[in-house]
Write a protein that holds these residues in place. Structure first.
Motif, PDB file in Angstrom:
ATOM      1  N   ILE A  97       0.852  -1.233   0.038  1.00  0.00           N
ATOM      2  CA  ILE A  97       0.122   0.042  -0.054  1.00  0.00           C
ATOM      3  C   ILE A  97       0.815   1.266   0.028  1.00  0.00           C
ATOM      4  O   ILE A  97       1.799   1.608   1.016  1.00  0.00           O
ATOM      5  CB  ILE A  97      -0.964  -0.026   1.164  1.00  0.00           C
ATOM      6  CG1 ILE A  97      -1.873  -1.108   1.166  1.00  0.00           C
ATOM      7  CG2 ILE A  97      -1.791   1.342   1.179  1.00  0.00           C
ATOM      8  CD1 ILE A  97      -2.793  -1.137   0.088  1.00  0.00           C
ATOM      9  N   THR A  98       0.597   1.965  -1.136  1.00  0.00           N
ATOM     10  CA  THR A  98       1.733   3.262  -1.271  1.00  0.00           C
ATOM     11  C   THR A  98       1.240   4.275  -0.318  1.00  0.00           C
ATOM     12  O   THR A  98       0.018   4.460   0.303  1.00  0.00           O
ATOM     13  CB  THR A  98       1.767   3.802  -2.515  1.00  0.00           C
ATOM     14  OG1 THR A  98       0.478   3.951  -2.947  1.00  0.00           O
ATOM     15  CG2 THR A  98       2.183   2.492  -3.648  1.00  0.00           C
ATOM     16  N   ARG A  99       2.238   5.329   0.158  1.00  0.00           N
ATOM     17  CA  ARG A  99       1.859   6.164   0.883  1.00  0.00           C
ATOM     18  C   ARG A  99       0.907   7.259   0.257  1.00  0.00           C
ATOM     19  O   ARG A  99       0.149   7.875   1.335  1.00  0.00           O
ATOM     20  CB  ARG A  99       3.194   7.297   1.453  1.00  0.00           C
ATOM     21  CG  ARG A  99       3.751   7.972   0.187  1.00  0.00           C
ATOM     22  CD  ARG A  99       4.913   8.567   0.664  1.00  0.00           C
ATOM     23  NE  ARG A  99       5.838   7.736   1.334  1.00  0.00           N
ATOM     24  CZ  ARG A  99       6.630   8.312   2.394  1.00  0.00           C
ATOM     25  NH1 ARG A  99       6.451   9.316   2.879  1.00  0.00           N
ATOM     26  NH2 ARG A  99       7.505   7.434   3.001  1.00  0.00           N
ATOM     27  N   ASP A 100       0.681   7.382  -0.858  1.00  0.00           N
ATOM     28  CA  ASP A 100      -0.422   8.460  -1.356  1.00  0.00           C
ATOM     29  C   ASP A 100      -2.000   7.690  -1.183  1.00  0.00           C
ATOM     30  O   ASP A 100      -2.841   8.618  -1.224  1.00  0.00           O
ATOM     31  CB  ASP A 100      -0.293   8.665  -2.902  1.00  0.00           C
ATOM     32  CG  ASP A 100      -0.179   7.322  -3.708  1.00  0.00           C
ATOM     33  OD1 ASP A 100       0.804   6.437  -3.568  1.00  0.00           O
ATOM     34  OD2 ASP A 100      -1.312   7.305  -4.364  1.00  0.00           O
ATOM     35  N   ALA A 101      -1.856   6.248  -0.772  1.00  0.00           N
ATOM     36  CA  ALA A 101      -3.400   5.728  -0.461  1.00  0.00           C
ATOM     37  C   ALA A 101      -3.633   5.761   0.891  1.00  0.00           C
ATOM     38  O   ALA A 101      -4.612   5.293   1.284  1.00  0.00           O
ATOM     39  CB  ALA A 101      -3.133   4.301  -0.770  1.00  0.00           C
ATOM     40  N   ILE A 102      -2.852   6.475   1.548  1.00  0.00           N
ATOM     41  CA  ILE A 102      -3.249   6.449   3.088  1.00  0.00           C
ATOM     42  C   ILE A 102      -3.155   8.022   3.657  1.00  0.00           C
ATOM     43  O   ILE A 102      -2.507   8.720   3.417  1.00  0.00           O
ATOM     44  CB  ILE A 102      -1.813   5.732   3.952  1.00  0.00           C
ATOM     45  CG1 ILE A 102      -1.484   4.427   3.492  1.00  0.00           C
ATOM     46  CG2 ILE A 102      -2.157   6.036   5.394  1.00  0.00           C
ATOM     47  CD1 ILE A 102      -0.528   3.752   4.124  1.00  0.00           C
ATOM     48  N   ASP A 103      -4.572   8.169   4.182  1.00  0.00           N
ATOM     49  CA  ASP A 103      -4.782   9.631   4.765  1.00  0.00           C
ATOM     50  C   ASP A 103      -4.379   9.315   6.428  1.00  0.00           C
ATOM     51  O   ASP A 103      -4.930   8.773   6.965  1.00  0.00           O
ATOM     52  CB  ASP A 103      -6.134   9.916   4.631  1.00  0.00           C
ATOM     53  CG  ASP A 103      -6.768  11.130   5.341  1.00  0.00           C
ATOM     54  OD1 ASP A 103      -5.576  11.960   5.614  1.00  0.00           O
ATOM     55  OD2 ASP A 103      -7.840  11.333   5.664  1.00  0.00           O
ATOM     56  N   VAL A 104      -3.179   9.990   6.468  1.00  0.00           N
ATOM     57  CA  VAL A 104      -2.591  10.147   7.872  1.00  0.00           C
ATOM     58  C   VAL A 104      -3.230  10.960   8.795  1.00  0.00           C
ATOM     59  O   VAL A 104      -3.494  12.194   8.553  1.00  0.00           O
ATOM     60  CB  VAL A 104      -1.135  10.537   7.932  1.00  0.00           C
ATOM     61  CG1 VAL A 104      -0.375  10.435   9.367  1.00  0.00           C
ATOM     62  CG2 VAL A 104      -0.278   9.304   7.019  1.00  0.00           C
TER      63      VAL A 104
END
Length: 219
Positions: A97-104
């Protein structure tokens, strides 16, 4: 549990959760021996069939440490990284799962590892459009990726505990998996802030496991 993703993941709920997490103290830090996090993990939220889940991994049985145990994606902080960079990098390396797919959302207070020499910083994030994502587990590190509905984590019938240093630590029963140790503890700390108190009624003392029952469980 009647709370929908629309409510649990709303901006209002997010800000309340973040405010609560900011108030939590760092835990199990003894004698000031360690003060900076050495590792970071991602606590990944996702939506499946209109219900909020938490994603977990099962560590490969070939790993030297904590093999066959349930964990969050994560690992040691590399030089020049902050905790969020580490959590996102490790998540991509472990499950694709790439970082752009994660809403921190935010970080949580640090917790001390079982060996008392590892300070771990959890990072909370939502995997966007999870049902459209293709997971690519790194099977050198991850044996399985699975998710658990929030409703199951809230069910007292899925609660148990482990006594460690005269302190009961939470265990969550999730089908064939047992979520315990640092992972279970972080899960509990998060749910306390994520959910209204009337929805998170725990009964960890209802059942007891000992370490020998948990460690051999390399599923």
């Amino acid at each position: 549990m009647v709370l929908s993703p629309r409510i649990l993941l709303s901006n209002v709920a997010r800000e309340k959760c973040k405010a609560c997490l900011r108030e939590q103290p760092q835990l199990f830090i003894q004698n000031g021996a360690i003060s900076e996090p050495k590792a970071a993990v991602l606590l990944p939220l996702c939506v499946i069939n209109e219900e909020v889940h938490i994603l977990y991994t099962l560590r490969s049985s070939a790993l030297k440490t904590h093999s066959g145990q349930v964990s969050f994606p994560g690992g040691k902080i590399d030089k020049g990284e902050d905790v969020i960079d580490t959590a996102l990098r490790e998540t991509e390396e472990e499950i694709g799962i790439t970082r752009d797919a994660i809403d921190v959302w935010c970080t949580m207070s640090a917790v001390q590892g079982r060996d008392k020499n590892m300070l771990i910083k959890p990072v909370v994030g939502v995997i966007k459009d999870f049902e459209k994502r293709v997971l690519v587990p790194n099977f050198h590190e991850v044996e399985e990726v699975f998710t658990v509905p929030i409703s199951a984590l809230c069910d007292p019938l899925n609660h148990a505990h482990l006594m460690f240093d005269n302190t009961p630590l939470p265990i969550f029963l999730a089908g064939k998996h047992k979520i315990w140790g640092i992972t279970g503890f972080i899960t509990h700390l998060f749910l306390q802030c994520f959910l209204p108190s009337e929805n998170y009624l725990v009964d960890f003392m209802r059942k007891k496991f000992d370490m020998n029952e948990l460690l051999p469980s390399k599923l």
